[in-house]
Design a protein around this motif. Structure first.
Motif, PDB file in Angstrom:
ATOM      1  N   PRO A   1       0.825  -1.210   0.000  1.00  0.00           N
ATOM      2  CA  PRO A   1       0.000   0.000   0.000  1.00  0.00           C
ATOM      3  C   PRO A   1       0.858   1.259   0.000  1.00  0.00           C
ATOM      4  CG  PRO A   1       0.079  -0.931   2.200  1.00  0.00           C
ATOM      5  CD  PRO A   1       0.802  -1.895   1.303  1.00  0.00           C
ATOM      6  N   GLY A   2       0.326   2.305  -0.604  1.00  0.00           N
ATOM      7  CA  GLY A   2       1.084   3.553  -0.635  1.00  0.00           C
ATOM      8  C   GLY A   2       0.356   4.625  -1.404  1.00  0.00           C
ATOM      9  N   GLU A   3       0.972   5.786  -1.487  1.00  0.00           N
ATOM     10  CA  GLU A   3       0.345   6.950  -2.112  1.00  0.00           C
ATOM     11  C   GLU A   3       0.062   6.733  -3.587  1.00  0.00           C
ATOM     12  OE1 GLU A   3       1.120  11.775  -2.595  1.00  0.00           O
ATOM     13  OE2 GLU A   3       2.621  10.493  -1.621  1.00  0.00           O
ATOM     14  N   ARG A   4       1.033   6.168  -4.318  1.00  0.00           N
ATOM     15  CA  ARG A   4       0.846   6.045  -5.774  1.00  0.00           C
ATOM     16  C   ARG A   4      -0.212   5.009  -6.128  1.00  0.00           C
ATOM     17  NH1 ARG A   4       3.870   2.633  -9.250  1.00  0.00           N
ATOM     18  NH2 ARG A   4       4.793   0.823  -8.227  1.00  0.00           N
ATOM     19  N   HIS A   5      -0.575   4.182  -5.170  1.00  0.00           N
ATOM     20  CA  HIS A   5      -1.618   3.197  -5.398  1.00  0.00           C
ATOM     21  C   HIS A   5      -2.975   3.665  -4.896  1.00  0.00           C
ATOM     22  CE1 HIS A   5       1.758  -0.052  -5.393  1.00  0.00           C
ATOM     23  NE2 HIS A   5       1.592   0.484  -6.581  1.00  0.00           N
ATOM     24  N   GLY A   6      -3.027   4.881  -4.391  1.00  0.00           N
ATOM     25  CA  GLY A   6      -4.295   5.464  -3.977  1.00  0.00           C
ATOM     26  C   GLY A   6      -4.781   5.046  -2.612  1.00  0.00           C
ATOM     27  N   ASP A   7      -3.865   4.559  -1.752  1.00  0.00           N
ATOM     28  CA  ASP A   7      -4.272   4.078  -0.435  1.00  0.00           C
ATOM     29  C   ASP A   7      -4.230   5.148   0.643  1.00  0.00           C
ATOM     30  OD1 ASP A   7      -4.606   1.265  -1.164  1.00  0.00           O
ATOM     31  OD2 ASP A   7      -2.445   1.279  -1.454  1.00  0.00           O
ATOM     32  N   LEU A   8      -3.521   6.245   0.399  1.00  0.00           N
ATOM     33  CA  LEU A   8      -3.411   7.293   1.413  1.00  0.00           C
ATOM     34  C   LEU A   8      -4.594   8.246   1.288  1.00  0.00           C
ATOM     35  CD1 LEU A   8       0.409   8.018   1.583  1.00  0.00           C
ATOM     36  CD2 LEU A   8      -0.962   6.297   2.768  1.00  0.00           C
ATOM     37  N   VAL A   9      -5.732   7.758   1.736  1.00  0.00           N
ATOM     38  CA  VAL A   9      -6.975   8.534   1.727  1.00  0.00           C
ATOM     39  C   VAL A   9      -7.591   8.454   3.122  1.00  0.00           C
ATOM     40  CG1 VAL A   9      -7.468   8.273  -0.727  1.00  0.00           C
ATOM     41  CG2 VAL A   9      -8.193   6.489   0.867  1.00  0.00           C
ATOM     42  N   ASN A  10      -8.338   9.476   3.485  1.00  0.00           N
ATOM     43  CA  ASN A  10      -8.896   9.480   4.840  1.00  0.00           C
ATOM     44  C   ASN A  10     -10.308   8.906   4.906  1.00  0.00           C
ATOM     45  OD1 ASN A  10     -10.288  11.572   3.650  1.00  0.00           O
ATOM     46  ND2 ASN A  10     -10.032  12.983   5.367  1.00  0.00           N
ATOM     47  N   ARG A  11     -10.834   8.510   3.753  1.00  0.00           N
ATOM     48  CA  ARG A  11     -12.142   7.856   3.730  1.00  0.00           C
ATOM     49  C   ARG A  11     -12.281   7.083   2.427  1.00  0.00           C
ATOM     50  NH1 ARG A  11     -15.106  13.273   4.757  1.00  0.00           N
ATOM     51  NH2 ARG A  11     -13.099  13.597   5.751  1.00  0.00           N
ATOM     52  N   VAL A  12     -13.099   6.038   2.444  1.00  0.00           N
ATOM     53  CA  VAL A  12     -13.281   5.231   1.246  1.00  0.00           C
ATOM     54  C   VAL A  12     -14.714   4.709   1.226  1.00  0.00           C
ATOM     55  CG1 VAL A  12     -12.520   3.084   2.373  1.00  0.00           C
ATOM     56  CG2 VAL A  12     -12.330   3.312  -0.117  1.00  0.00           C
ATOM     57  N   ALA A  13     -15.281   4.639   0.036  1.00  0.00           N
ATOM     58  CA  ALA A  13     -16.629   4.086  -0.112  1.00  0.00           C
ATOM     59  C   ALA A  13     -16.599   2.587   0.191  1.00  0.00           C
ATOM     60  CB  ALA A  13     -17.155   4.326  -1.523  1.00  0.00           C
ATOM     61  N   ILE A  14     -17.601   2.129   0.924  1.00  0.00           N
ATOM     62  CA  ILE A  14     -17.726   0.710   1.226  1.00  0.00           C
ATOM     63  C   ILE A  14     -19.153   0.279   0.902  1.00  0.00           C
ATOM     64  CG2 ILE A  14     -15.970   0.808   3.024  1.00  0.00           C
ATOM     65  CD1 ILE A  14     -18.247   0.688   5.096  1.00  0.00           C
ATOM     66  N   VAL A  15     -19.394  -1.025   0.950  1.00  0.00           N
ATOM     67  CA  VAL A  15     -20.742  -1.538   0.706  1.00  0.00           C
ATOM     68  C   VAL A  15     -21.241  -2.254   1.954  1.00  0.00           C
ATOM     69  CG1 VAL A  15     -20.569  -1.714  -1.799  1.00  0.00           C
ATOM     70  CG2 VAL A  15     -19.728  -3.593  -0.370  1.00  0.00           C
ATOM     71  N   ALA A  16     -22.543  -2.451   2.022  1.00  0.00           N
ATOM     72  CA  ALA A  16     -23.173  -2.982   3.229  1.00  0.00           C
ATOM     73  C   ALA A  16     -22.673  -4.375   3.589  1.00  0.00           C
ATOM     74  CB  ALA A  16     -24.697  -3.013   3.044  1.00  0.00           C
ATOM     75  N   THR A  17     -22.283  -5.159   2.596  1.00  0.00           N
ATOM     76  CA  THR A  17     -21.802  -6.515   2.857  1.00  0.00           C
ATOM     77  C   THR A  17     -20.455  -6.534   3.559  1.00  0.00           C
ATOM     78  OG1 THR A  17     -21.206  -6.458   0.501  1.00  0.00           O
ATOM     79  CG2 THR A  17     -23.082  -7.815   1.119  1.00  0.00           C
ATOM     80  N   GLU A  18     -19.840  -5.372   3.762  1.00  0.00           N
ATOM     81  CA  GLU A  18     -18.580  -5.291   4.501  1.00  0.00           C
ATOM     82  C   GLU A  18     -18.769  -4.854   5.947  1.00  0.00           C
ATOM     83  OE1 GLU A  18     -15.059  -3.732   2.034  1.00  0.00           O
ATOM     84  OE2 GLU A  18     -16.767  -2.558   1.314  1.00  0.00           O
ATOM     85  N   TYR A  19     -19.946  -4.396   6.279  1.00  0.00           N
ATOM     86  CA  TYR A  19     -20.171  -3.824   7.609  1.00  0.00           C
ATOM     87  C   TYR A  19     -19.750  -4.770   8.730  1.00  0.00           C
ATOM     88  CZ  TYR A  19     -23.007   0.332   6.374  1.00  0.00           C
ATOM     89  OH  TYR A  19     -23.449   1.547   5.928  1.00  0.00           O
ATOM     90  N   SER A  20     -20.078  -6.057   8.603  1.00  0.00           N
ATOM     91  CA  SER A  20     -19.844  -6.987   9.707  1.00  0.00           C
ATOM     92  C   SER A  20     -18.366  -7.083  10.065  1.00  0.00           C
ATOM     93  CB  SER A  20     -20.386  -8.377   9.366  1.00  0.00           C
ATOM     94  OG  SER A  20     -19.765  -8.892   8.205  1.00  0.00           O
TER      95      SER A  20
END
Length: 240
Positions: A20-39
């Motif tokens: 993970p790293g900046e050039r791969h787009g991982d250095l973000v403070n929020r990300v969209a998720i879907v309901a099937t990940e909540y658990s």
């Protein structure tokens, strides 16, 4: 972006850089998720709902950092958590659909697409296919990630529809104080209106439960406790 159908001929040597790293787009403070990940994700991140001001569309967001371009769960180029949000874990892969006809009936095939220009794609890293064309454990993992997204999109429609129907959403404003006396404010998000939730009649609760989304509501509510862990991580990082 150059999306092509993933196959073990054209992509027999394809490898994915998982760091993970900046050039791969991982250095973000929020990300969209879907309901099937909540658990899984409610144990790690605060989860809120974001409303598009232009379209009114709703989306779940996991909070990863307290400031712009900050991900408190990556350290020394490694994730420090068990479950990586699917939108980040999928890397260069996405779902595609192809319509065909068989015996006079329209059939929709689900395909795995790969963006060959994605910075994670190359000749070093985790192989996608084995030497003789078999699928690697990594590709099996990606299939599960993409299925989570695909299924989650459908669950989201049902979940958000019921939240709006029962008027269970309210704007949320979160104020966090760090040891450096810096104050962090989170605005523009929605969460569950708990007083209205407790006042729901039996029929409404049964409706949520039968739809399989009642648990999602409590996952979202409990996820706010993760801010305490994030404040601790933020204070340690700022002190270092």
């Amino acid at each position: 972006m150059t999306n092509k159908i993933l196959n073990n001929v054209d992509h027999k040597d394809l490898k994915i850089d998982l760091q993970p790293g900046e050039r791969h787009g991982d250095l973000v403070n929020r990300v969209a998720i879907v309901a099937t990940e909540y658990s899984d994700l409610h144990k790690q991140f605060p989860i809120f709902i974001h409303k598009n001001t232009e379209t009114g569309d709703l989306a779940s967001h996991a909070i990863l950092g307290l400031e712009k371009d900050e991900n408190l769960f990556i350290e020394n180029n490694e994730w420090q958590i068990q479950h990586v949000p699917a939108m980040l874990a999928r890397g260069p892969f996405s779902i595609g659909y192809r319509k065909t006809e068989k015996d006079g009936e329209d059939i929709t095939d689900t395909l795995i697409m790969v963006d060959e220009e994605h910075p994670r794609c190359g000749t070093e890293g985790e192989p996608v296919f084995m030497e003789f064309g078999g699928e690697t454990p990594y590709l099996e993992y990606i299939k599960k990630v993409l299925k989570t997204i695909e299924t989650g999109i459908e669950v989201d429609k049902l979940f958000f529809g019921l939240l709006e129907e029962l008027d269970l959403l309210e704007p949320v404003s979160v104020e966090l104080m760090l040891t450096s006396e810096k104050q962090i404010n989170f605005n523009g998000y929605y969460t569950i209106n708990q007083p209205k939730l407790w006042e729901l009649d039996g029929d409404s609760l049964i409706k949520l439960n039968k739809a399989g989304v009642l648990g999602l509501i409590f996952f979202m509510i409990s996820s706010a406790d993760n801010f305490e862990k994030m404040i601790e991580l933020k204070n340690i990082r700022d002190a270092g």
